[in-house]
Enzyme design. Structure first.
Site, mmCIF file in Angstrom:
data_model
loop_
_atom_site.group_PDB
_atom_site.id
_atom_site.type_symbol
_atom_site.label_atom_id
_atom_site.label_comp_id
_atom_site.label_asym_id
_atom_site.label_seq_id
_atom_site.Cartn_x
_atom_site.Cartn_y
_atom_site.Cartn_z
ATOM 1 N NE ARG A 1 -12.327 -14.569 -16.439
ATOM 2 C CZ ARG A 1 -12.812 -15.087 -15.330
ATOM 3 N NH1 ARG A 1 -12.813 -16.378 -15.168
ATOM 4 N NH2 ARG A 1 -13.281 -14.331 -14.374
ATOM 5 C CE LYS B 1 -1.644 -4.194 0.184
ATOM 6 N NZ LYS B 1 -2.952 -3.566 0.061
ATOM 7 C CG HIS C 1 -0.826 2.774 -3.188
ATOM 8 N ND1 HIS C 1 -1.350 1.746 -2.457
ATOM 9 C CD2 HIS C 1 -1.430 3.889 -2.733
ATOM 10 C CE1 HIS C 1 -2.216 2.235 -1.599
ATOM 11 N NE2 HIS C 1 -2.303 3.536 -1.731
ATOM 12 C CE LYS D 1 -0.604 6.961 -0.122
ATOM 13 N NZ LYS D 1 -1.880 7.489 -0.560
ATOM 14 C CD GLU E 1 -7.923 3.039 4.625
ATOM 15 O OE1 GLU E 1 -8.318 3.294 3.484
ATOM 16 O OE2 GLU E 1 -7.657 1.889 5.013
ATOM 17 C CG ASP F 1 -5.751 -4.142 3.034
ATOM 18 O OD1 ASP F 1 -5.508 -4.441 1.846
ATOM 19 O OD2 ASP F 1 -6.395 -3.120 3.360
ATOM 20 C CG HIS G 1 0.332 0.422 2.486
ATOM 21 N ND1 HIS G 1 0.915 0.185 1.268
ATOM 22 C CD2 HIS G 1 -1.002 0.253 2.278
ATOM 23 C CE1 HIS G 1 -0.023 -0.116 0.374
ATOM 24 N NE2 HIS G 1 -1.186 -0.089 0.974
ATOM 25 C CE LYS H 1 -10.013 -1.031 4.717
ATOM 26 N NZ LYS H 1 -9.424 -0.056 3.802
HETATM 27 C C1 BG6 Z 1 -4.668 -0.327 -0.063
HETATM 28 C C2 BG6 Z 1 -5.504 -1.185 0.823
HETATM 29 O O1 BG6 Z 1 -3.421 -0.935 -0.286
HETATM 30 O O2 BG6 Z 1 -4.470 0.929 0.537
HETATM 31 C C3 BG6 Z 1 -6.836 -0.502 1.117
HETATM 32 O O3 BG6 Z 1 -5.742 -2.446 0.200
HETATM 33 C C4 BG6 Z 1 -6.621 0.889 1.648
HETATM 34 O O4 BG6 Z 1 -7.610 -1.272 2.020
HETATM 35 C C5 BG6 Z 1 -5.669 1.671 0.756
HETATM 36 O O5 BG6 Z 1 -7.870 1.535 1.716
HETATM 37 C C6 BG6 Z 1 -5.302 2.996 1.354
HETATM 38 O O6 BG6 Z 1 -4.597 3.740 0.418
HETATM 39 P P1 BG6 Z 1 -4.629 5.337 0.420
HETATM 40 O O7 BG6 Z 1 -3.718 5.703 -0.698
HETATM 41 O O8 BG6 Z 1 -6.054 5.727 0.203
HETATM 42 O O9 BG6 Z 1 -4.128 5.758 1.751
#
Ligand code: BG6
Length: 488
Positions: A51, A150, A180, A184, A218, A237, A242, A337
């Site tokens: 912006r 996402k 993503h 990987k 995580e 999330d 994933h 988490k």
């Molecule tokens: C993201 C989530 O899509 O993936 C995050 O929004 C998460 O909350 C992350 O921490 C984990 O990705 P990676 O590649 O670190 O396992």
């Protein structure tokens, strides 16, 4: 790792949210890495859109900082950085205003004839408005593609609305929905493991597999993203995208070829065969203060700065797939988490031997397990039973056939975004979620969200640095099974 660098065609990447967190942490470093590896042609440029007005120099300075922060020093020789920074440009535009769009069009004219990738690294609320502007200002022409991050929506209804807004401007074959995890290396390797080996496929079914566990744990907390996270929670999330994508890759039928629609058709069939979830096949949790990496860490509510929240930071689910291959085989999914360690892995537990010929003294026969470690310490372990060497009679114990990527292949493991962004330039949608897939995943998630929104009780507390609430352990133990913690 032996890698092959095949240069892509001339392109321009337009990043909306060009100065934001995702651009700085992932996109700019990923683009730098590919440029440094020699994958960019001479004609490759990146336009950051945000912006606020910004000079080209200021944007280049921000990108330089991002590269310095996220790319290891030995991978960024000064000449490569200099060459990359020359590719950067900035345009100020507002998704909800008319301002800036003509200027963006002018800028794009300079790159006529190239592939144009619009990357929406913004919140999902802006996906529709940005696409609308791109359409109105005549920027969504034939050689353009759009990439959305996402989450696409927060339930079926909103996902449908976002997808509709995108579809008004871009046909599905030019829409790239990022998950993503699919970029990987180890996740792509799942397909190699299953379909480039004759060994597993005959065993890959309910007759031979007892159950499957998919863990994405995580150690970190919400890390300054509490505002977003509190509106999402672990189910939206992580699970909707994933974990379900991983489940699909494990469970899908072999596609006829590695072609975008062939692969996505098979994944979609899995999503549609998921049995609707009901209690008590789920557990949700929220972390309380505890310890992580040796130090004390606050609880979720403190991270959020709020008195109360029912947002889950942990989910465990028992999923089932209602088809011939998988009927009766539970898929236990778990993510959270502030868990005991950062580990993503898939554990396939085979059925026990039907009869033991060994006496009591030989010890228990542990069922074979195939452990696919996605991160960190990427690798594959196949646990088999052997005779303990030496005298003392027939004593059995499990040992792994162990393949570690780090030991087997030298070189760096590229970040998922490096592969994914260039796949967009190449026009390869295999590793991106198709609209019907996203909507089918939401259709399965919706009833869980609905049940949780009506439940008066909050998520179960768990201490940071542990494996989640004890109810998650009970979820699997009541079936006579245990979570395979620590790569066993
Ligand atoms: C993201 C989530 O899509 O993936 C995050 O929004 C998460 O909350 C992350 O921490 C984990 O990705 P990676 O590649 O670190 O396992």
């Amino acid at each position: 790792m032996t890698s092959r660098v095949i240069p892509v065609e001339p392109f321009v990447l337009v990043v909306f949210g060009g100065t934001g967190d995702l651009a700085r942490r992932k996109l700019i470093p990923a683009m730098f890495e590919r440029d440094a590896a020699g994958q960019f042609p001479e004609e490759a440029d990146v336009i950051g859109v945000s912006r606020g007005k910004m000079t080209q120099e200021a944007f280049a300075a921000l990108a330089k900082e991002a590269v310095e922060e996220h790319v290891p020093q030995k991978e960024r020789p000064a000449p490569s950085v200099k060459r990359f920074l020359k590719r950067l440009h900035h345009v100020a535009a507002d998704a909800t205003e008319d301002e800036g769009w003509v200027a963006l069009g002018e800028e794009l004219k300079r790159f006529e004839g190239r592939i144009v990738v619009f990357y929406l690294a913004t919140g999902p609320a802006l996906f529709g408005p940005i696409c609308k502007r791109l359409g109105e200002f005549g920027l969504a022409t034939g050689n353009t593609r759009v990439v959305v991050e996402k989450p696409v929506g927060k339930d079926s209804e909103s996902a449908h609305a976002v997808n509709e807004a995108i579809a008004q401007v871009f046909p599905e074959d030019r829409v790239y929905r990022i998950d993503h995890y699919l970029g990987k290396e180890t996740v792509q390797n799942l397909m190699a493991l299953r379909f480039a080996n004759g060994l597993f496929e005959p065993l890959w079914n309910a007759a031979h597999i007892d159950h499957v566990q998919i863990t994405v744990a995580e150690a970190l907390g919400v890390e300054g993203r509490a505002g977003y996270y509190d509106t999402a929670g672990a189910l939206r999330d992580m699970v909707q995208n994933h974990l379900l994508q991983l489940l699909c890759l494990v469970a899908m039928e072999p596609p006829a070829m590695l072609d975008a629609d062939a692969v996505r058709d098979e994944k979609l069939k899995v999503l549609r065969a998921l049995k609707p979830m009901v209690a008590p096949n789920w557990v949700r949790g929220q972390y309380r203060a505890g310890a992580s990496a040796g130090g004390p860490v606050p609880g979720y509510l403190e991270d959020l700065g709020a008195q109360d929240s029912h947002t889950e930071t942990f989910v465990a689910l028992k999923a089932e797939i209602e088809n011939w291959r998988w009927a009766g085989v539970p898929f236990y999914l778990r993510t959270g988490k502030r868990l005991a360690e950062r580990v993503s892995e898939i554990v396939i537990t085979f059925r026990p031997v039907p009869h033991s010929i060994f006496g009591q003294g030989a010890g228990p026969i542990v069922a074979n397990r195939l452990v696919i470690r996605l991160q960190p310490d990427e690798g594959v372990k196949l646990w088999i039973m052997i005779k303990d060497p030496g005298p003392g009679g027939m004593r059995l114990r499990p040992v792994p056939l162990d393949m570690s990527f780090a030991a087997a292949f030298a070189g760096r493991n590229p970040d998922a975004y490096e592969r994914l962004v260039l796949d967009v330039v190449r026009g390869n949608q295999t590793l991106f979620m198709r609209r019907d897939e996203v909507e089918a995943a939401w259709a399965w998630i919706d009833p869980i969200l609905e049940a949780w929104s009506q439940a008066p009780e909050p998520p179960r507390p768990y201490t940071a640095g542990t494996w989640g609430p004890s109810a998650a352990i009970a979820l699997i133990e009541r079936d006579g099974r245990t979570w395979a913690d620590g790569g066993m």
